[in-house]
Write an enzyme that holds these catalytic residues in place. Sequence first.
Site, PDB file in Angstrom:
ATOM      1  N   HIS A  51      -6.431  -0.967  -0.455  1.00 59.73           N
ATOM      2  CA  HIS A  51      -5.064  -1.059  -0.989  1.00 59.73           C
ATOM      3  C   HIS A  51      -5.094  -0.972  -2.525  1.00 59.73           C
ATOM      4  O   HIS A  51      -4.696  -1.905  -3.221  1.00 59.73           O
ATOM      5  CB  HIS A  51      -4.430  -2.380  -0.521  1.00 59.73           C
ATOM      6  N   GLY A  94       0.256   3.435   1.741  1.00 57.19           N
ATOM      7  CA  GLY A  94       0.364   4.063   3.062  1.00 57.19           C
ATOM      8  C   GLY A  94       0.682   5.543   2.962  1.00 57.19           C
ATOM      9  O   GLY A  94       0.059   6.380   3.626  1.00 57.19           O
ATOM     10  N   THR A 134       0.144   7.521   0.402  1.00 54.39           N
ATOM     11  CA  THR A 134      -1.008   8.200  -0.185  1.00 54.39           C
ATOM     12  C   THR A 134      -2.128   8.340   0.836  1.00 54.39           C
ATOM     13  O   THR A 134      -2.751   9.412   0.946  1.00 54.39           O
ATOM     14  CB  THR A 134      -1.492   7.442  -1.436  1.00 54.39           C
TER      15      THR A 134
END
Length: 113
Positions: free
Chosen positions: A80, A87, A89
């Site tokens: 992350h 998400g 990306t």
Amino acid sequence: MGEDTIKNIHYLVMKGIDKEFAGRYRLNNVVISGSKHVPLSYIQVTSEMEKMLAWYDDVKEKLHPIELAALFHFKFVYIHPFRDGNGRTARLLMNLILMQHGYSPAIVKEVIE
């Protein structure tokens, strides 16, 4: 696949939403709304991204492209690395891997409960 590609794709996704942070790894800790997963500390992001990219370079010719794309997606969202847009990306990067190997893009719908 490299860090520049990842940051450029994130920038393109986020420039109209959050230009200040588009294409830049996060500089604070975040939580994912509706998820039990707690992302790594922002202090670990750069080194974990480097590890993930080294992993990718090591296995990109060894794994089946679908497995490679799925595992890359999982590792990316687990880290992350960005403040927002992870998400979106991740799905674009997964599809980039698939398309580089001659596959059609996969459509993954987000499930929000």
